[in-house]
Design a protein around this motif. Structure first.
Motif, PDB file in Angstrom:
ATOM      1  N   LEU A  86       0.828  -1.206   0.000  1.00 23.27           N
ATOM      2  CA  LEU A  86       0.000   0.000   0.000  1.00 23.27           C
ATOM      3  C   LEU A  86       0.865   1.259   0.000  1.00 23.27           C
ATOM      4  O   LEU A  86       0.538   2.249  -0.657  1.00 23.27           O
ATOM      5  CB  LEU A  86      -0.930  -0.015   1.219  1.00 23.27           C
ATOM      6  CG  LEU A  86      -2.027  -1.079   1.200  1.00 23.27           C
ATOM      7  CD1 LEU A  86      -2.691  -1.187   2.569  1.00 23.27           C
ATOM      8  CD2 LEU A  86      -3.076  -0.744   0.136  1.00 23.27           C
ATOM      9  N   GLN A  87       1.972   1.213   0.760  1.00 21.54           N
ATOM     10  CA  GLN A  87       2.872   2.371   0.782  1.00 21.54           C
ATOM     11  C   GLN A  87       3.415   2.660  -0.605  1.00 21.54           C
ATOM     12  O   GLN A  87       3.481   3.813  -1.031  1.00 21.54           O
ATOM     13  CB  GLN A  87       4.020   2.110   1.747  1.00 21.54           C
ATOM     14  CG  GLN A  87       5.057   3.237   1.790  1.00 21.54           C
ATOM     15  CD  GLN A  87       6.300   2.836   2.564  1.00 21.54           C
ATOM     16  OE1 GLN A  87       6.251   2.028   3.484  1.00 21.54           O
ATOM     17  NE2 GLN A  87       7.438   3.405   2.180  1.00 21.54           N
ATOM     18  N   ARG A  88       3.794   1.605  -1.315  1.00 20.30           N
ATOM     19  CA  ARG A  88       4.325   1.807  -2.663  1.00 20.30           C
ATOM     20  C   ARG A  88       3.267   2.372  -3.590  1.00 20.30           C
ATOM     21  O   ARG A  88       3.548   3.234  -4.423  1.00 20.30           O
ATOM     22  CB  ARG A  88       4.875   0.491  -3.208  1.00 20.30           C
ATOM     23  CG  ARG A  88       5.280   0.595  -4.658  1.00 20.30           C
ATOM     24  CD  ARG A  88       6.426  -0.280  -5.017  1.00 20.30           C
ATOM     25  NE  ARG A  88       6.800  -0.114  -6.421  1.00 20.30           N
ATOM     26  CZ  ARG A  88       7.537   0.869  -6.882  1.00 20.30           C
ATOM     27  NH1 ARG A  88       8.009   1.779  -6.048  1.00 20.30           N
ATOM     28  NH2 ARG A  88       7.826   0.963  -8.164  1.00 20.30           N
TER      29      ARG A  88
ATOM     30  N   ASP B   1       3.182   6.599  -5.667  1.00 15.71           N
ATOM     31  CA  ASP B   1       2.952   7.047  -7.045  1.00 15.71           C
ATOM     32  C   ASP B   1       2.054   8.284  -7.102  1.00 15.71           C
ATOM     33  O   ASP B   1       2.099   9.045  -8.058  1.00 15.71           O
ATOM     34  CB  ASP B   1       2.323   5.918  -7.868  1.00 15.71           C
ATOM     35  CG  ASP B   1       3.257   4.737  -8.019  1.00 15.71           C
ATOM     36  OD1 ASP B   1       4.481   4.943  -7.930  1.00 15.71           O
ATOM     37  OD2 ASP B   1       2.767   3.609  -8.200  1.00 15.71           O
ATOM     38  N   ASN B   2       1.222   8.462  -6.059  1.00 19.87           N
ATOM     39  CA  ASN B   2       0.310   9.609  -5.927  1.00 19.87           C
ATOM     40  C   ASN B   2      -0.429   9.882  -7.245  1.00 19.87           C
ATOM     41  O   ASN B   2      -0.146  10.839  -7.975  1.00 19.87           O
ATOM     42  CB  ASN B   2       1.053  10.861  -5.480  1.00 19.87           C
ATOM     43  CG  ASN B   2       0.104  11.880  -4.838  1.00 19.87           C
ATOM     44  OD1 ASN B   2      -1.109  11.855  -5.062  1.00 19.87           O
ATOM     45  ND2 ASN B   2       0.663  12.768  -4.044  1.00 19.87           N
ATOM     46  N   GLN B   3      -1.377   9.026  -7.524  1.00 21.15           N
ATOM     47  CA  GLN B   3      -2.112   9.091  -8.782  1.00 21.15           C
ATOM     48  C   GLN B   3      -2.887  10.390  -8.967  1.00 21.15           C
ATOM     49  O   GLN B   3      -3.313  10.707 -10.077  1.00 21.15           O
ATOM     50  CB  GLN B   3      -3.091   7.912  -8.854  1.00 21.15           C
ATOM     51  CG  GLN B   3      -4.096   7.897  -7.698  1.00 21.15           C
ATOM     52  CD  GLN B   3      -5.011   6.692  -7.761  1.00 21.15           C
ATOM     53  OE1 GLN B   3      -5.295   6.178  -8.838  1.00 21.15           O
ATOM     54  NE2 GLN B   3      -5.464   6.232  -6.600  1.00 21.15           N
ATOM     55  N   TYR B   4      -3.069  11.162  -7.907  1.00 22.14           N
ATOM     56  CA  TYR B   4      -3.852  12.398  -8.014  1.00 22.14           C
ATOM     57  C   TYR B   4      -2.984  13.638  -8.196  1.00 22.14           C
ATOM     58  O   TYR B   4      -3.506  14.750  -8.277  1.00 22.14           O
ATOM     59  CB  TYR B   4      -4.732  12.576  -6.767  1.00 22.14           C
ATOM     60  CG  TYR B   4      -5.747  11.469  -6.596  1.00 22.14           C
ATOM     61  CD1 TYR B   4      -6.386  10.905  -7.701  1.00 22.14           C
ATOM     62  CD2 TYR B   4      -6.057  10.975  -5.336  1.00 22.14           C
ATOM     63  CE1 TYR B   4      -7.308   9.886  -7.556  1.00 22.14           C
ATOM     64  CE2 TYR B   4      -6.979   9.953  -5.171  1.00 22.14           C
ATOM     65  CZ  TYR B   4      -7.593   9.414  -6.279  1.00 22.14           C
ATOM     66  OH  TYR B   4      -8.509   8.404  -6.136  1.00 22.14           O
ATOM     67  N   ALA B   5      -1.659  13.454  -8.230  1.00 17.05           N
ATOM     68  CA  ALA B   5      -0.766  14.610  -8.350  1.00 17.05           C
ATOM     69  C   ALA B   5      -1.048  15.409  -9.614  1.00 17.05           C
ATOM     70  O   ALA B   5      -1.008  16.642  -9.609  1.00 17.05           O
ATOM     71  CB  ALA B   5       0.685  14.151  -8.314  1.00 17.05           C
ATOM     72  N   GLY B   6      -1.340  14.738 -10.714  1.00 15.54           N
ATOM     73  CA  GLY B   6      -1.627  15.447 -11.958  1.00 15.54           C
ATOM     74  C   GLY B   6      -3.048  15.257 -12.427  1.00 15.54           C
ATOM     75  O   GLY B   6      -3.351  15.507 -13.608  1.00 15.54           O
TER      76      GLY B   6
ATOM     77  N   GLU C 268      -3.107  11.761  -0.290  1.00 10.49           N
ATOM     78  CA  GLU C 268      -2.318  10.611  -0.695  1.00 10.49           C
ATOM     79  C   GLU C 268      -0.879  10.716  -0.200  1.00 10.49           C
ATOM     80  O   GLU C 268      -0.277   9.735   0.221  1.00 10.49           O
ATOM     81  CB  GLU C 268      -2.331  10.481  -2.228  1.00 10.49           C
ATOM     82  CG  GLU C 268      -3.686  10.152  -2.812  1.00 10.49           C
ATOM     83  CD  GLU C 268      -4.156   8.761  -2.420  1.00 10.49           C
ATOM     84  OE1 GLU C 268      -3.539   7.778  -2.862  1.00 10.49           O
ATOM     85  OE2 GLU C 268      -5.136   8.668  -1.654  1.00 10.49           O
ATOM     86  N   GLN C 269      -0.320  11.929  -0.259  1.00 11.07           N
ATOM     87  CA  GLN C 269       1.041  12.137   0.209  1.00 11.07           C
ATOM     88  C   GLN C 269       1.152  11.848   1.698  1.00 11.07           C
ATOM     89  O   GLN C 269       2.098  11.190   2.158  1.00 11.07           O
ATOM     90  CB  GLN C 269       1.485  13.566  -0.082  1.00 11.07           C
ATOM     91  CG  GLN C 269       2.948  13.837   0.197  1.00 11.07           C
ATOM     92  CD  GLN C 269       3.866  13.127  -0.783  1.00 11.07           C
ATOM     93  OE1 GLN C 269       3.607  13.123  -1.980  1.00 11.07           O
ATOM     94  NE2 GLN C 269       4.910  12.495  -0.277  1.00 11.07           N
ATOM     95  N   VAL C 270       0.190  12.336   2.465  1.00 14.27           N
ATOM     96  CA  VAL C 270       0.208  12.119   3.906  1.00 14.27           C
ATOM     97  C   VAL C 270      -0.042  10.646   4.231  1.00 14.27           C
ATOM     98  O   VAL C 270       0.574  10.083   5.149  1.00 14.27           O
ATOM     99  CB  VAL C 270      -0.837  13.017   4.591  1.00 14.27           C
ATOM    100  CG1 VAL C 270      -0.969  12.669   6.066  1.00 14.27           C
ATOM    101  CG2 VAL C 270      -0.438  14.480   4.444  1.00 14.27           C
ATOM    102  N   HIS C 271      -0.930  10.009   3.466  1.00 12.93           N
ATOM    103  CA  HIS C 271      -1.208   8.594   3.701  1.00 12.93           C
ATOM    104  C   HIS C 271       0.058   7.759   3.532  1.00 12.93           C
ATOM    105  O   HIS C 271       0.265   6.786   4.256  1.00 12.93           O
ATOM    106  CB  HIS C 271      -2.283   8.096   2.729  1.00 12.93           C
ATOM    107  CG  HIS C 271      -3.643   8.633   3.024  1.00 12.93           C
ATOM    108  ND1 HIS C 271      -4.741   8.383   2.230  1.00 12.93           N
ATOM    109  CD2 HIS C 271      -4.089   9.424   4.037  1.00 12.93           C
ATOM    110  CE1 HIS C 271      -5.798   8.986   2.729  1.00 12.93           C
ATOM    111  NE2 HIS C 271      -5.424   9.623   3.827  1.00 12.93           N
TER     112      HIS C 271
ATOM    113  N   GLY D 119       9.451  -1.085   0.312  1.00 13.15           N
ATOM    114  CA  GLY D 119       8.719  -0.012  -0.362  1.00 13.15           C
ATOM    115  C   GLY D 119       9.324   0.383  -1.688  1.00 13.15           C
ATOM    116  O   GLY D 119       8.949   1.406  -2.253  1.00 13.15           O
ATOM    117  N   ALA D 120      10.261  -0.403  -2.212  1.00 12.05           N
ATOM    118  CA  ALA D 120      10.901  -0.106  -3.487  1.00 12.05           C
ATOM    119  C   ALA D 120      10.262  -0.952  -4.588  1.00 12.05           C
ATOM    120  O   ALA D 120       9.349  -1.740  -4.341  1.00 12.05           O
ATOM    121  CB  ALA D 120      12.398  -0.374  -3.394  1.00 12.05           C
TER     122      ALA D 120
END
Length: 364
Positions: free
Chosen positions: A94-96, A100-105, A117-120, A330-331
């Motif tokens: 889940l961390q990985r 990716d933060n799918q909502y960034a763009g 998402e970043q905080v999660h 997490g990689a």
């Protein structure tokens, strides 16, 4: 946010986001159901946040949110792992996904969703860190043991095969390498962990110190020096010593925490596991790894066929072990797996070439 009529591509993207949120929400709720106290509350809070995100996409989709999008294979795997395997493994996955933060763009996401998402990701990193530390003892021995067994025995077998000796000789060398390496790994891990425990024990208070507090000279107050040696500054040490000695005078005995333990984190001490457990894990996993390149010879294969099957089997095993380490750290599991593969094959190729050279010189 899109204000015009959504295109088919928009709808597909929104439904994909909705499927992701539903899958994450189920995973968090499954994990929360298996935990207690603060961890359960944190996981439940994350599930509630995923539900809010899902409701955002449901509002955008309207009637087209139904029927609910089918979970992908990755979602099904994530849910299955959440229900059957250790929490740290699922949290790492889940961390990985959050990294990716799918909502960034994503222009159609609410302004707060990318920040969520970043905080999660950081929340998951903190939760997973506890489990990773607990895994750092026997798990480290297991992973290192298996990889060492795979790489060292494959390299040994390929080197012997390169000299041109018979399959029986290669098999004998491989079994000798398995046993010698497993014993060496087990003994080394036992000594390492036992030494670490002894170093920690040497930093703990002596048994007689607690009883001696009642006889201290209150003017000289040697207890202050104990606290300063444990890391407190002069004023803190003096205040703490005065408080403890005051309790000694009133109660006739010192409180249990009067003499501080070593300045090591409790989790750090927990991570130093039983030396026998670490030794057995290291022995067993080295042996299991070292057995894989030997199997073709045990099954009667010889020559290039045996060497090729050994290389293939070890390559698959290295990809798996590297991938597991990648997930837990997490990689990228693919990146870690390929790295393990290249290292293992590199060692095998070098020893094979050396074997060819020795064989050409008549040593084989």
């Amino acid at each position: 946010m899109t204000t015009t009529q959504p295109t088919p591509a928009d709808l597909r993207r929104w439904r994909r986001h909705l499927a992701d949120e539903h899958a994450n929400m189920r995973a968090f709720r499954d994990l929360a159901a298996r935990r207690q106290g603060e961890e359960r509350a944190i996981l439940t809070g994350l599930a509630d946040a995923e539900q809010r995100h899902a409701e955002h996409w449901e509002r955008l989709l309207g009637e087209r949110a139904h029927p609910a999008p089918h979970p992908t294979i990755a979602h099904r795997l994530q849910t299955w792992l959440a229900r059957r395997f250790g929490m740290v493994f699922v949290l790492a996955l889940l961390q990985r996904s959050k990294s990716d933060n799918q909502y960034a763009g994503e222009t159609d996401a609410a302004s707060s969703m990318a920040a969520d998402e970043q905080v999660h990701e950081e929340v998951l990193r903190g939760l997973a860190a506890r489990g990773r530390l607990q895994l750092s003892g026997n798990f480290r021995a297991a992973v290192f043991g298996a990889n060492d067994g795979l790489v060292s025995n494959l390299a040994l077998i390929m080197g012997m095969a390169g000299t041109g000796v018979s399959g029986a000789v290669v098999l004998a060398a491989g079994m000798a390498g398995l046993l010698a390496g497993a014993l060496s790994m087990g003994a080394g891990e036992y000594i390492s962990v036992r030494s670490a425990r002894e170093l920690l024990a040497a930093s703990q208070p002596a048994q007689g110190t607690q009883a001696a507090l009642g006889a201290l000279d209150l003017q000289a107050n040697e207890l202050e020096l104990v606290y300063r040696a444990r890391g407190l500054d002069r004023d803190q040490a003096r205040s703490r010593a005065a408080s403890v000695l005051g309790q000694v005078q009133v109660a006739g005995s010192a409180p249990r925490d009067a003499v501080p333990v070593a300045a090591t984190d409790a989790d750090e001490q927990d991570a130093v596991l039983n030396p026998w457990g670490a030794a057995l894990a290291s022995f067993g996993f080295f042996a299991s790894g070292a057995l894989i390149p030997v199997l073709p010879y045990l099954l009667g294969l010889t020559g290039y066929a045996a060497a090729g099957v050994a290389m293939l089997a070890v390559g698959i095993a290295l990809l798996v072990t590297g991938g597991v380490v990648g997930v837990l750290s997490g990689a990228s599991p693919l990146g870690r797996g390929v790295r393990q593969l290249l290292i293992g094959y590199g060692a095998a190729v070098v020893t094979y070439l050396l074997g060819l050279a020795f064989g050409a010189a008549g040593i084989g």
